[in-house]
Design a protein around this motif. Structure first.
Motif, mmCIF file in Angstrom:
data_model
loop_
_atom_site.group_PDB
_atom_site.id
_atom_site.type_symbol
_atom_site.label_atom_id
_atom_site.label_comp_id
_atom_site.label_asym_id
_atom_site.label_seq_id
_atom_site.Cartn_x
_atom_site.Cartn_y
_atom_site.Cartn_z
ATOM 1 N N UNK A 1 0.843 -1.191 0.000
ATOM 2 C CA UNK A 1 0.000 0.000 0.000
ATOM 3 C C UNK A 1 0.887 1.253 0.000
ATOM 4 N N UNK A 2 1.250 1.660 -1.203
ATOM 5 C CA UNK A 2 2.221 2.759 -1.291
ATOM 6 C C UNK A 2 1.621 4.083 -0.816
ATOM 7 N N UNK A 3 0.289 4.249 -0.983
ATOM 8 C CA UNK A 3 -0.333 5.530 -0.605
ATOM 9 C C UNK A 3 -0.157 5.813 0.889
ATOM 10 N N UNK A 4 -0.341 4.780 1.717
ATOM 11 C CA UNK A 4 -0.178 4.970 3.171
ATOM 12 C C UNK A 4 1.254 5.416 3.479
ATOM 13 N N UNK A 5 2.213 4.758 2.834
ATOM 14 C CA UNK A 5 3.617 5.120 3.056
ATOM 15 C C UNK A 5 3.880 6.573 2.702
ATOM 16 N N UNK A 6 3.280 7.031 1.594
ATOM 17 C CA UNK A 6 3.495 8.415 1.170
ATOM 18 C C UNK A 6 2.883 9.386 2.177
ATOM 19 N N UNK A 7 1.660 9.064 2.623
ATOM 20 C CA UNK A 7 0.981 9.975 3.563
ATOM 21 C C UNK A 7 1.759 10.075 4.879
#
Lengths: 233, 254
Positions: free
Chosen positions: A49-55
């Motif tokens: 889940x790359x989005x969580x990492x970015x956030x």
């Protein structure tokens, strides 16, 4: 049962990542993968889940940027907090509300991580004694072993801290998301989207002078105006 | 006098320099890591100095040399690479007292420059741009930090170790002469780029996009002011969270 096993295996992956990140932070290389702007997106990619990492990276990477490694002033361990936050968000369902709640609970971990860093440094005094008491020894071996022990301590601390923190915060966030009123749950969703601005403000405040903040706001206003007018056209 | 260290020894020193903080403690600080980094040069120096002598004399020489560098020592971990090279050269020139003096006199200024340039300017500037890109959902943005900061610092440290061995103390005096005020433009540039990216791309999840922009800028400005007046970033974070949760909830229930 399956959920529990998935949670534990995710926590172990986070623990391993935390071990690498914690050792990189000071002991090996100093700041290669460890800043949250790098480690959180990478862990997000690993956990699918790359989005969580970015956030998480955008917020934790800037919040304490002004407190990084200056002399004896001890920095909060933002890297371990970011790792646990990404892991807990994934365990607790990876929804926007789960990410928001995980961020809320993970911030104190940075302080605890900072205290562990201090404790480890004090404990390392015994490594100094080993080296000082060595007489006519094979210096290459003894110095290498001493340094390896320092790296090992840091990695083990990261492993234990990352695994336990992820499991604890993941469990609490799962319960919170289940039992809080839906309207409050809805509010948690806004946290990951809006907090990068708060973190950017904190980072700008840590920079010397006022000009970076002024430039930031002028650039943001210009671009916002441009996009607004562009939308009109 | 043979001042040539083999490429293998120089590479060893450059790699070992990355471990300078591995056994950091409040008493010796970076001394153990530093001694390990300069060890290849110390060994070579003792071998050169005691050519034809018995093994025991060489061992004694190495013992003394290592203990000399186990005295408390602290500097910036990146710029410390310059000291590793310069001290190694002085040791190989058989000027041990000068090496100790150089360590004592240069560690403070190098530490100060490292803090002011690297921790206060370069790291925040690159992190700010990377975080702005991440908040816009660009998945590869962490590569910006990895290449612009992480890999560059490894390269610069390796270069500093090799060059300071080659040119001795000159590299350190050049580093000490860096004009810090001229480096501030980097922060302005980074802030401009980050502000632009955030305003252009950020998705606040709000239906009214202009309202999203206003909220974002208000939060950034309020956080800036709060930290500048002395409130800790952690408290600012929780105040912002409270506002983000409470305002829509109150409006909704009202």
């Amino acid at each position: 049962m399956n959920l529990v096993l998935t949670g534990i295996s995710t926590a172990l992956v986070v623990g391993l990542a935390s071990a690498i990140v914690n050792a990189d932070r000071r002991e090996v290389g100093q700041v290669i993968f460890s800043p949250p702007v790098v480690s959180a997106p990478l862990l997000g990619l690993v956990l699918g889940n790359s989005l969580i990492g970015l956030q998480v990276g955008a917020v934790f990477g800037l919040l304490w940027i002004g407190k990084q490694g200056c002399g004896t002033r001890k920095a909060p361990n933002d890297s371990l907090a970011a790792m646990a936050c990404v892991g807990a968000s994934v365990i607790s369902g990876a929804s926007a509300a789960a990410v928001g709640a995980s961020m809320l609970l993970s911030v104190p971990l940075a302080r605890i991580g900072g205290m562990l860093d201090l404790r480890r440094e004090r404990k390392n005094i015994d490594l100094g004694e080993i080296v000082y008491n060595a007489e006519g020894s094979e210096w290459n071996g003894i110095l290498a072993k001493t340094l390896a022990r320092g790296v090992f301590r840091s990695a083990v601390e990261g492993l234990i801290f990352g695994t336990i923190a992820t499991l604890m915060i993941g469990t609490i966030v799962s319960l919170v998301c289940k039992f809080v009123p839906p309207s409050l749950n809805q509010s948690f969703k806004d946290i990951p989207a809006l907090l990068p601005a708060c973190a950017a403000g904190c980072a700008l405040a840590a920079m010397p002078g006022k000009s970076p903040a002024v430039v930031f706001i002028i650039a943001a206003l210009c671009l916002a105006l441009y996009s607004f007018l562009w939308g009109f056209v | 006098m043979d001042l040539d260290l083999s490429k293998k020894d120089l590479s060893k020193m450059a790699i070992r320099q990355m471990l300078i903080l591995s056994a950091f403690n409040p008493r010796e600080m970076q001394a153990i890591g530093f001694a390990y980094a300069v060890l290849p040069a110390l060994k070579r120096a003792c071998r050169n100095k005691n050519k034809g002598e018995i093994e025991q004399k060489r061992k004694k020489c190495l013992d003394e040399a290592v203990k000399r560098h186990l005295e408390p020592f602290n500097t910036h971990p990146y710029l410390g690479a310059a000291l590793v090279g310069a001290v190694s050269r002085l040791e190989m020139e058989n000027r041990p007292q000068e090496a100790v003096r150089l360590k004592a006199s240069a560690s403070g200024p190098l530490g100060g420059i490292g803090d002011q340039v690297i921790w206060k300017v370069v790291l925040p500037a690159i992190a700010l741009v990377t975080a702005a890109m991440e908040s816009s959902g660009i998945w590869w943005s962490f590569l910006i930090f990895l290449t612009a900061f992480s890999l560059s610092q490894l390269g610069i440290r390796t270069w500093l170790t090799v060059k300071s061995f080659e040119f001795g103390k000159d590299v350190i005096s050049r580093l000490a002469g860096l004009d810090l005020k001229k480096k501030r433009w980097i922060l302005g540039l980074a802030a401009g780029i980050a502000g632009g990216i955030m305003a252009w791309n950020i998705d606040t999840g709000m239906e009214d996009e202009s309202m999203g922009h206003v909220t974002t800028m208000t939060l950034a400005t309020a956080s800036f002011v709060a930290v500048r007046v002395g409130i800790s970033p952690t408290l600012v974070f929780y105040l912002a969270c409270t506002a983000i949760i409470a305002v829509p909830w109150l409006i909704g229930s009202g």
